[in-house]
Motif scaffolding. Structure first.
Motif, PDB file in Angstrom:
ATOM      1  N   VAL A 135      52.274  31.543  67.164  1.00 38.41           N
ATOM      2  CA  VAL A 135      52.336  32.944  66.777  1.00 38.41           C
ATOM      3  C   VAL A 135      51.206  33.777  67.380  1.00 38.41           C
ATOM      4  O   VAL A 135      51.265  35.005  67.367  1.00 38.41           O
ATOM      5  N   ALA A 136      50.178  33.138  67.894  1.00 36.81           N
ATOM      6  CA  ALA A 136      49.057  33.869  68.496  1.00 36.81           C
ATOM      7  C   ALA A 136      48.241  32.889  69.325  1.00 36.81           C
ATOM      8  O   ALA A 136      48.504  31.682  69.353  1.00 36.81           O
ATOM      9  N   GLY A 137      47.223  33.417  69.991  1.00 40.85           N
ATOM     10  CA  GLY A 137      46.349  32.573  70.796  1.00 40.85           C
ATOM     11  C   GLY A 137      45.577  33.404  71.797  1.00 40.85           C
ATOM     12  O   GLY A 137      45.692  34.631  71.841  1.00 40.85           O
ATOM     13  N   GLY A 138      44.768  32.732  72.571  1.00 40.89           N
ATOM     14  CA  GLY A 138      43.969  33.443  73.561  1.00 40.89           C
ATOM     15  C   GLY A 138      42.994  32.522  74.249  1.00 40.89           C
ATOM     16  O   GLY A 138      43.029  31.300  74.101  1.00 40.89           O
ATOM     17  N   LEU A 139      42.086  33.117  75.013  1.00 39.73           N
ATOM     18  CA  LEU A 139      41.068  32.409  75.793  1.00 39.73           C
ATOM     19  C   LEU A 139      41.701  31.472  76.822  1.00 39.73           C
ATOM     20  O   LEU A 139      41.138  30.421  77.164  1.00 39.73           O
ATOM     21  N   THR A 140      42.878  31.854  77.307  1.00 37.76           N
ATOM     22  CA  THR A 140      43.568  31.045  78.312  1.00 37.76           C
ATOM     23  C   THR A 140      42.680  30.846  79.535  1.00 37.76           C
ATOM     24  O   THR A 140      42.023  31.772  80.014  1.00 37.76           O
ATOM     25  N   GLY A 141      42.643  29.612  80.015  1.00 38.98           N
ATOM     26  CA  GLY A 141      41.813  29.269  81.152  1.00 38.98           C
ATOM     27  C   GLY A 141      40.421  28.808  80.786  1.00 38.98           C
ATOM     28  O   GLY A 141      39.663  28.389  81.669  1.00 38.98           O
ATOM     29  N   ARG A 142      40.081  28.845  79.499  1.00 38.76           N
ATOM     30  CA  ARG A 142      38.757  28.407  79.054  1.00 38.76           C
ATOM     31  C   ARG A 142      38.883  27.146  78.212  1.00 38.76           C
ATOM     32  O   ARG A 142      39.776  27.030  77.368  1.00 38.76           O
ATOM     33  N   ARG A 143      37.982  26.204  78.440  1.00 41.33           N
ATOM     34  CA  ARG A 143      37.954  24.994  77.619  1.00 41.33           C
ATOM     35  C   ARG A 143      37.296  25.313  76.283  1.00 41.33           C
ATOM     36  O   ARG A 143      36.172  25.830  76.241  1.00 41.33           O
ATOM     37  N   VAL A 144      37.987  25.007  75.216  1.00 39.22           N
ATOM     38  CA  VAL A 144      37.480  25.270  73.866  1.00 39.22           C
ATOM     39  C   VAL A 144      37.125  23.939  73.225  1.00 39.22           C
ATOM     40  O   VAL A 144      37.951  23.017  73.171  1.00 39.22           O
ATOM     41  N   THR A 145      35.902  23.812  72.765  1.00 40.42           N
ATOM     42  CA  THR A 145      35.380  22.553  72.251  1.00 40.42           C
ATOM     43  C   THR A 145      35.480  22.424  70.746  1.00 40.42           C
ATOM     44  O   THR A 145      35.483  21.315  70.217  1.00 40.42           O
TER      45      THR A 145
END
Length: 331
Positions: free
Chosen positions: A33-43
């Motif tokens: 339903v949502a999201g973001g920070l595409t292209g970034r590795r999230v730890t």
């Protein structure tokens, strides 16, 4: 296994190697339903009452609209590589960031600004905290809170304790802080990978380490090892402190599996139904309770889930790559 109450999760927030995804639980699975920070590795990711925080190797990002949009804080942690994030259970504005090299940063204003706890860096430098896979000086990779008491897990450093709600930190009594010191008597292994405190008592603490699973009943002053192995993840039943689900391995990412105890660690049984274990090259990295299910983040970036009543595991969200953490957004 009979549960006292249904714990229903509404939104699941997932940290991946390609940004954050927010998913709605449906009868047959999850819808994004949502999201973001595409292209970034999230730890790491943690979902609070007012915001979702995402940690990356380049700092903290914040969403105040359930993952629709993301911003960086005005003043982020001075150490940019965030390894773990957590909100305090009693204060929706109070957030903590553990970093690599090992340091703890605290925000009390909705993640707009972050203050370092300098005593952690001092302990790091004095004791020579380190990581075998990185030139940086150790990392803080777990938090657990119970009222004003709190604990922080330091990889190749030990266990930290706070008694003032996270404003200041010290070594727990049973942790030497020296990664080269032998594990003797009632001490805990120095390579601490995560930490859990039981809801029934701030003194009842569980810590998976590079040498085994340790339990303390006196706030970290003394410890007993209940399983000798390499491990990173344990789930402790909030209704029964003797019931644990655990992810042991024979070594780093070697022969990982899932086991269970109902007597506080005196005896263990396999709890890997539905899985082909042991996994030769990965293991459980984290457990997170999501409603009446338990989710396991694997060290290869996969995600598994099982009902707590049956513990029959299945792969979930296979389309997501490099899952590092999950958090439940309850509001």
């Amino acid at each position: 296994m009979e549960r006292k109450e249904a714990r229903v999760a509404r939104l699941l927030v997932v940290a991946t190697s390609d940004g954050v995804r927010v998913l709605q639980r449906e009868r047959e699975g999850y819808d994004e339903v949502a999201g973001g920070l595409t292209g970034r590795r999230v730890t790491s990711v943690t979902a609070g009452k007012y915001a979702i925080l995402a940690g990356t190797p380049n700092g903290v990002c914040v969403s105040r609209d359930k993952g629709e949009t993301w911003q960086e804080p005005n003043e982020g942690p001075a150490e940019a590589h965030v390894r773990w994030l957590a909100y305090h259970l009693n204060d929706p504005w109070l957030a903590f960031a553990g970093t690599e090299p090992a340091a703890i940063f605290v925000s009390s204003d909705g993640a707009e600004t972050w203050r370092e706890c300098p005593e952690v860096a001092e302990l790091r430098d004095v004791n020579g905290w380190h990581l075998p896979y990185s030139p940086e000086a150790g990392c803080v990779r777990g938090f657990a809170f119970h009222g004003s008491r709190g604990y922080a897990a330091v990889e190749q450093g030990g266990l930290l304790r706070t008694d003032d709600g996270g404003r200041s930190w010290r070594l727990a009594g049973g942790s030497t802080g020296d990664p080269h010191a032998p594990v003797l008597g009632s001490r805990i292994h120095s390579d601490v990978h995560s930490v859990t405190v039981h809801p029934s008592s701030p003194d009842l603490v569980y810590a998976p380490t590079g040498g085994g699973l340790y339990v303390s009943e006196d706030g970290g002053e003394t410890w007993r090892e209940v399983y000798e192995c390499y491990c990173r993840a344990v789930w402790v039943d909030p209704d029964d402190p003797n019931h644990m689900i655990f992810g042991p391995a024979d070594g780093v990412d070697s022969n990982g599996r899932i086991e269970r105890t109902t007597d506080g660690g005196d005896s263990w049984e396999r709890a890997s139904q539905g899985l082909e274990v042991p996994w030769s090259r990965h293991m459980v990295e984290r457990f997170t309770q999501v409603g009446d299910e338990l989710m396991g983040v694997l060290s290869n970036g996969g995600l598994i889930a099982a009902p707590l009543e049956t513990l029959r595991w299945r792969r979930v969200l296979d389309h997501l790559e490099g899952v590092a953490a999950v958090s439940v957004l309850k509001a």
